[in-house]
Design a protein around this motif. Sequence first.
Motif, PDB file in Angstrom:
ATOM      1  N   SER A  88      45.026  35.303  41.783  1.00  0.00           N
ATOM      2  CA  SER A  88      45.076  35.673  40.369  1.00  0.00           C
ATOM      3  C   SER A  88      45.002  34.417  39.505  1.00  0.00           C
ATOM      4  O   SER A  88      45.593  33.381  39.846  1.00  0.00           O
ATOM      5  N   PHE A  89      44.258  34.538  38.420  1.00  0.00           N
ATOM      6  CA  PHE A  89      44.111  33.451  37.450  1.00  0.00           C
ATOM      7  C   PHE A  89      44.238  34.059  36.056  1.00  0.00           C
ATOM      8  O   PHE A  89      43.956  35.239  35.855  1.00  0.00           O
ATOM      9  N   ALA A  90      44.648  33.261  35.086  1.00  0.00           N
ATOM     10  CA  ALA A  90      44.803  33.784  33.729  1.00  0.00           C
ATOM     11  C   ALA A  90      44.670  32.643  32.730  1.00  0.00           C
ATOM     12  O   ALA A  90      44.817  31.461  33.070  1.00  0.00           O
ATOM     13  N   GLY A  91      44.388  33.008  31.497  1.00  0.00           N
ATOM     14  CA  GLY A  91      44.276  32.016  30.442  1.00  0.00           C
ATOM     15  C   GLY A  91      44.146  32.696  29.094  1.00  0.00           C
ATOM     16  O   GLY A  91      44.373  33.908  28.964  1.00  0.00           O
ATOM     17  N   GLU A  92      43.762  31.923  28.106  1.00  0.00           N
ATOM     18  CA  GLU A  92      43.621  32.434  26.745  1.00  0.00           C
ATOM     19  C   GLU A  92      42.226  32.135  26.219  1.00  0.00           C
ATOM     20  O   GLU A  92      41.632  31.099  26.537  1.00  0.00           O
ATOM     21  N   THR A  93      41.731  33.056  25.404  1.00  0.00           N
ATOM     22  CA  THR A  93      40.412  32.876  24.790  1.00  0.00           C
ATOM     23  C   THR A  93      40.237  33.862  23.654  1.00  0.00           C
ATOM     24  O   THR A  93      40.830  34.949  23.665  1.00  0.00           O
ATOM     25  N   MET A  94      39.460  33.517  22.651  1.00  0.00           N
ATOM     26  CA  MET A  94      39.059  34.423  21.572  1.00  0.00           C
ATOM     27  C   MET A  94      40.263  35.106  20.922  1.00  0.00           C
ATOM     28  O   MET A  94      40.195  36.270  20.532  1.00  0.00           O
ATOM     29  N   GLY A  95      41.378  34.408  20.821  1.00  0.00           N
ATOM     30  CA  GLY A  95      42.549  34.993  20.205  1.00  0.00           C
ATOM     31  C   GLY A  95      43.274  35.996  21.068  1.00  0.00           C
ATOM     32  O   GLY A  95      44.152  36.717  20.581  1.00  0.00           O
ATOM     33  N   THR A  96      42.942  36.060  22.338  1.00  0.00           N
ATOM     34  CA  THR A  96      43.568  37.004  23.253  1.00  0.00           C
ATOM     35  C   THR A  96      43.725  36.328  24.614  1.00  0.00           C
ATOM     36  O   THR A  96      43.666  35.101  24.725  1.00  0.00           O
ATOM     37  N   SER A  97      43.938  37.111  25.649  1.00  0.00           N
ATOM     38  CA  SER A  97      44.116  36.562  26.981  1.00  0.00           C
ATOM     39  C   SER A  97      43.005  37.046  27.909  1.00  0.00           C
ATOM     40  O   SER A  97      42.316  38.020  27.611  1.00  0.00           O
ATOM     41  N   TRP A  98      42.851  36.343  29.018  1.00  0.00           N
ATOM     42  CA  TRP A  98      41.942  36.805  30.066  1.00  0.00           C
ATOM     43  C   TRP A  98      42.672  36.740  31.399  1.00  0.00           C
ATOM     44  O   TRP A  98      43.649  35.998  31.560  1.00  0.00           O
ATOM     45  N   SER A  99      42.219  37.553  32.345  1.00  0.00           N
ATOM     46  CA  SER A  99      42.814  37.536  33.679  1.00  0.00           C
ATOM     47  C   SER A  99      41.734  37.813  34.707  1.00  0.00           C
ATOM     48  O   SER A  99      40.725  38.459  34.424  1.00  0.00           O
ATOM     49  N   LEU A 100      41.974  37.294  35.898  1.00  0.00           N
ATOM     50  CA  LEU A 100      41.034  37.452  37.008  1.00  0.00           C
ATOM     51  C   LEU A 100      41.809  37.711  38.285  1.00  0.00           C
ATOM     52  O   LEU A 100      42.763  36.994  38.602  1.00  0.00           O
ATOM     53  N   HIS A 101      41.439  38.772  38.998  1.00  0.00           N
ATOM     54  CA  HIS A 101      41.902  39.013  40.357  1.00  0.00           C
ATOM     55  C   HIS A 101      40.668  38.889  41.244  1.00  0.00           C
ATOM     56  O   HIS A 101      39.686  39.608  41.042  1.00  0.00           O
ATOM     57  N   GLU A 116      38.806  40.426  33.446  1.00  0.00           N
ATOM     58  CA  GLU A 116      39.252  41.094  32.218  1.00  0.00           C
ATOM     59  C   GLU A 116      39.340  40.093  31.085  1.00  0.00           C
ATOM     60  O   GLU A 116      39.861  38.980  31.250  1.00  0.00           O
ATOM     61  N   VAL A 117      38.789  40.458  29.926  1.00  0.00           N
ATOM     62  CA  VAL A 117      38.871  39.625  28.731  1.00  0.00           C
ATOM     63  C   VAL A 117      39.317  40.515  27.571  1.00  0.00           C
ATOM     64  O   VAL A 117      38.557  41.351  27.090  1.00  0.00           O
ATOM     65  N   GLY A 118      40.555  40.353  27.147  1.00  0.00           N
ATOM     66  CA  GLY A 118      41.060  41.107  26.007  1.00  0.00           C
ATOM     67  C   GLY A 118      40.922  42.606  26.144  1.00  0.00           C
ATOM     68  O   GLY A 118      40.709  43.308  25.156  1.00  0.00           O
ATOM     69  N   GLY A 119      41.034  43.128  27.362  1.00  0.00           N
ATOM     70  CA  GLY A 119      40.926  44.568  27.576  1.00  0.00           C
ATOM     71  C   GLY A 119      39.566  45.036  28.022  1.00  0.00           C
ATOM     72  O   GLY A 119      39.422  46.183  28.447  1.00  0.00           O
ATOM     73  N   GLU A 120      38.554  44.180  27.971  1.00  0.00           N
ATOM     74  CA  GLU A 120      37.234  44.516  28.495  1.00  0.00           C
ATOM     75  C   GLU A 120      37.216  44.120  29.969  1.00  0.00           C
ATOM     76  O   GLU A 120      37.651  43.014  30.321  1.00  0.00           O
TER      77      GLU A 120
END
Length: 314
Positions: free
Chosen positions: A22-35, A182-186
Motif C-alpha cells: 500500500s502507498f498513499a500521498g496527497e495531490t490536487m487538494g485531496t489524497s491518493w492511494s494505491l494497493h 485511487e485519486v480523490g475517490g476516482e
Amino acid sequence: MIPRALTPAAFAARAAGADSQSFAGETMGTSWSLHAVSAPPDSGAGVQAALDLVVAQMSQWEPDSDLSRFNRAPAGEWCAVPAEFAHVIAAAVDLAEASGGAFDPCLGDLTERWGFGSAQSVGAVAADAFLVQGAIELDRSATRIRRSEGARLDLSGIAKGYGADLAAEWLLGQGVRHFLMEVGGELRGEGIRPDGQPWWVDIEMPPTSSIPSWRLALHDLSVATSGNYRRGFTVDGQYYSHSFDPRTGRPIANGVSSVTVLHRSCMMADGWATALTVLGPDEAIALADAQQLAASMVVGDREISSREWRAMLT
C-alpha cells in the motif's frame, strides 16, 4: 467541474490482501492511494511524480501551471502545450461535442465568479454571473491550443480521472499488473487481488438516499462519481451546487444527487459523470444508452440506470 477532493463522491476499497503493498500521498487538494501486488519499492514515488505532472500542467490553483499561463494568454493566440495536456483537451473537446455542451472545459471564468474557482470566495453569489460563450480550439497535429474571448480553462471535471489513468499507465509500464489506483475517490482497478478476487469497491450513496450501496468489481475497469450534495453554499435559503450547466451559466437544479459511470478509462468515467449530472434524468440516461455507457443516477430516492449498467450487473 471542480477538484475531486471537493466533489460529492467517495469510494471505499475492500482489503487488498496480505501479499499486496500500500502507498498513499496527497495531490490536487485531496489524497491518493494505491494497493498493488508485487510492486517495486519506488511505486509510491512514481505515482506521486505522475500526479505532480498533472498538477504542473492542468491545475487552475497553481499560477505557474500550463493551464494558468494559457488562461492569461491573449484570446486567439496559439499556445504550445505538453502532450499530456493536449490529450486531456482533446478528450474534453470530444466530450463537449458528444454531450451537446453539457460538459464544457471553458467554465473557468464562471466558476471563479460564483466562488468555486482558485479564489475560493464561496458564500457570495455573483450578481453579475453570466453565461460563458467562449470556446477552445485544439490543433491536434501541433499540440497547441487557443481560446476565444471569455473562455478560461477549468479541467477539474476530468483531470483527476486522467491523473488516475496516468499513474496506472506508469505502473503498467513498470510491470505492475495487479493494482487498485485511487485519486480523490476516482478508481481504476487492474488485474486481481492476491486472493484471486477482483478489486471490490463500494459506492457511497448520497446521505439523503435510502438506496443500498452498489459493490462493484474493478477488473481492468474504472469508476467515477459526480454529484451535488457535498460542495455548495446557501444564501437566503437557496442552495447553490458547485455543478454548473454550461448551457445556462447557472448551478444545476435538476434533482440529480449523484451519477456514477463505469468505463475502461478513468478520465472518461470522470468526464461523463460530470456531463450526465448536468443533463438530468431523462436526457442523461438516453445519452448514456446512445453512447453505450454504464451509468447509474440517483435522483432523490430513486435510482435510474442505463442499459449497459444493468447488463454489467446481471
